[in-house]
Design a protein around this motif. Structure first.
Motif, PDB file in Angstrom:
ATOM      1  N   MET A 111       0.826  -1.208   0.000  1.00  0.00           N
ATOM      2  CA  MET A 111       0.000   0.000   0.000  1.00  0.00           C
ATOM      3  C   MET A 111       0.861   1.260   0.000  1.00  0.00           C
ATOM      4  O   MET A 111       0.584   2.212  -0.736  1.00  0.00           O
ATOM      5  CB  MET A 111      -0.941   0.013   1.213  1.00  0.00           C
ATOM      6  CG  MET A 111      -2.074  -0.971   1.102  1.00  0.00           C
ATOM      7  SD  MET A 111      -3.340  -0.856   2.392  1.00  0.00           S
ATOM      8  CE  MET A 111      -2.425  -0.680   3.874  1.00  0.00           C
ATOM      9  N   LEU A 112       1.919   1.260   0.813  1.00  0.00           N
ATOM     10  CA  LEU A 112       2.779   2.437   0.881  1.00  0.00           C
ATOM     11  C   LEU A 112       3.564   2.641  -0.415  1.00  0.00           C
ATOM     12  O   LEU A 112       3.768   3.779  -0.853  1.00  0.00           O
ATOM     13  CB  LEU A 112       3.734   2.330   2.075  1.00  0.00           C
ATOM     14  CG  LEU A 112       3.056   2.439   3.444  1.00  0.00           C
ATOM     15  CD1 LEU A 112       4.044   2.126   4.561  1.00  0.00           C
ATOM     16  CD2 LEU A 112       2.446   3.819   3.630  1.00  0.00           C
ATOM     17  N   ASP A 113       3.985   1.539  -1.052  1.00  0.00           N
ATOM     18  CA  ASP A 113       4.663   1.635  -2.338  1.00  0.00           C
ATOM     19  C   ASP A 113       3.714   2.240  -3.372  1.00  0.00           C
ATOM     20  O   ASP A 113       4.092   3.133  -4.146  1.00  0.00           O
ATOM     21  CB  ASP A 113       5.147   0.259  -2.818  1.00  0.00           C
ATOM     22  CG  ASP A 113       6.349  -0.247  -2.034  1.00  0.00           C
ATOM     23  OD1 ASP A 113       6.982   0.544  -1.312  1.00  0.00           O
ATOM     24  OD2 ASP A 113       6.639  -1.458  -2.140  1.00  0.00           O
ATOM     25  N   THR A 114       2.480   1.757  -3.386  1.00  0.00           N
ATOM     26  CA  THR A 114       1.469   2.277  -4.316  1.00  0.00           C
ATOM     27  C   THR A 114       1.201   3.758  -4.021  1.00  0.00           C
ATOM     28  O   THR A 114       1.135   4.582  -4.944  1.00  0.00           O
ATOM     29  CB  THR A 114       0.169   1.472  -4.214  1.00  0.00           C
ATOM     30  OG1 THR A 114       0.446   0.105  -4.509  1.00  0.00           O
ATOM     31  CG2 THR A 114      -0.899   1.999  -5.161  1.00  0.00           C
ATOM     32  N   TYR A 115       1.053   4.095  -2.756  1.00  0.00           N
ATOM     33  CA  TYR A 115       0.808   5.486  -2.362  1.00  0.00           C
ATOM     34  C   TYR A 115       1.959   6.383  -2.812  1.00  0.00           C
ATOM     35  O   TYR A 115       1.731   7.471  -3.333  1.00  0.00           O
ATOM     36  CB  TYR A 115       0.637   5.558  -0.844  1.00  0.00           C
ATOM     37  CG  TYR A 115       0.340   6.932  -0.328  1.00  0.00           C
ATOM     38  CD1 TYR A 115      -0.949   7.471  -0.408  1.00  0.00           C
ATOM     39  CD2 TYR A 115       1.341   7.725   0.235  1.00  0.00           C
ATOM     40  CE1 TYR A 115      -1.219   8.733   0.059  1.00  0.00           C
ATOM     41  CE2 TYR A 115       1.083   8.986   0.705  1.00  0.00           C
ATOM     42  CZ  TYR A 115      -0.197   9.495   0.607  1.00  0.00           C
ATOM     43  OH  TYR A 115      -0.470  10.761   1.066  1.00  0.00           O
ATOM     44  N   SER A 116       3.190   5.915  -2.632  1.00  0.00           N
ATOM     45  CA  SER A 116       4.350   6.700  -3.055  1.00  0.00           C
ATOM     46  C   SER A 116       4.365   6.938  -4.561  1.00  0.00           C
ATOM     47  O   SER A 116       4.702   8.027  -5.025  1.00  0.00           O
ATOM     48  CB  SER A 116       5.638   5.996  -2.640  1.00  0.00           C
ATOM     49  OG  SER A 116       5.758   5.968  -1.244  1.00  0.00           O
ATOM     50  N   LYS A 117       3.992   5.920  -5.334  1.00  0.00           N
ATOM     51  CA  LYS A 117       3.959   6.056  -6.801  1.00  0.00           C
ATOM     52  C   LYS A 117       2.889   7.050  -7.236  1.00  0.00           C
ATOM     53  O   LYS A 117       3.104   7.841  -8.150  1.00  0.00           O
ATOM     54  CB  LYS A 117       3.703   4.698  -7.454  1.00  0.00           C
ATOM     55  CG  LYS A 117       4.880   3.754  -7.316  1.00  0.00           C
ATOM     56  CD  LYS A 117       4.548   2.392  -7.885  1.00  0.00           C
ATOM     57  CE  LYS A 117       5.675   1.396  -7.606  1.00  0.00           C
ATOM     58  NZ  LYS A 117       5.335   0.036  -8.014  1.00  0.00           N
ATOM     59  N   ILE A 118       1.751   7.002  -6.585  1.00  0.00           N
ATOM     60  CA  ILE A 118       0.623   7.897  -6.934  1.00  0.00           C
ATOM     61  C   ILE A 118       0.961   9.334  -6.616  1.00  0.00           C
ATOM     62  O   ILE A 118       0.610  10.258  -7.350  1.00  0.00           O
ATOM     63  CB  ILE A 118      -0.666   7.469  -6.190  1.00  0.00           C
ATOM     64  CG1 ILE A 118      -1.159   6.127  -6.747  1.00  0.00           C
ATOM     65  CG2 ILE A 118      -1.740   8.526  -6.317  1.00  0.00           C
ATOM     66  CD1 ILE A 118      -2.303   5.527  -5.944  1.00  0.00           C
TER      67      ILE A 118
END
Length: 120
Positions: A111-118
């Motif tokens: 989730m944090l990886d996805t959040y960082s990409k967004i």
């Protein structure tokens, strides 16, 4: 000024008291602690002693470990203090099996990886 932990414990006592349907007055009576002391504890303005903590826990008829489950604090979603939020997160997983904690960590990382990409 009291610590964040003292405030968390006070809020947790208030939450449990309300869940049990007790007023501050009835908790004070059951625990043998002055009502003003109960009020100060719940507001995080008084550093509760272990002796008094034992009286309050007994009066609330809970296990000591239940007092430190901070995920049920009513206003936790409104918190902005990182330390309090991390303590609440820790209390959510502390009683879980190792496999469950590993799963939560993998999910959080994703989730944090996805959040960082967004949010780049």
């Amino acid at each position: 000024m009291s610590s964040d932990f003292v405030k968390l414990v006070g809020e947790r006592i208030r939450t449990i008291r309300k869940e049990k349907g007790y007023t501050q007055e009835s908790l004070a009576e059951k625990s043998g602690v002055y009502i003003t002391y109960i009020s100060d504890i719940e507001r995080g303005e008084r550093n509760i002693t272990l002796e008094t903590l034992d009286k309050v826990i007994t009066a609330l008829d809970i296990l000591p470990s239940e007092l430190f489950k901070f995920e049920n604090i009513e206003s936790i979603e409104e918190r902005t203090d990182k330390k309090i939020l991390l303590n609440a997160l820790n209390s959510l997983v502390s009683g879980r099996k190792v496999e469950e904690i590993q799963l939560v960590l993998r999910m959080m990382k994703d989730m944090l990886d996805t959040y960082s990409k967004i949010n780049k």
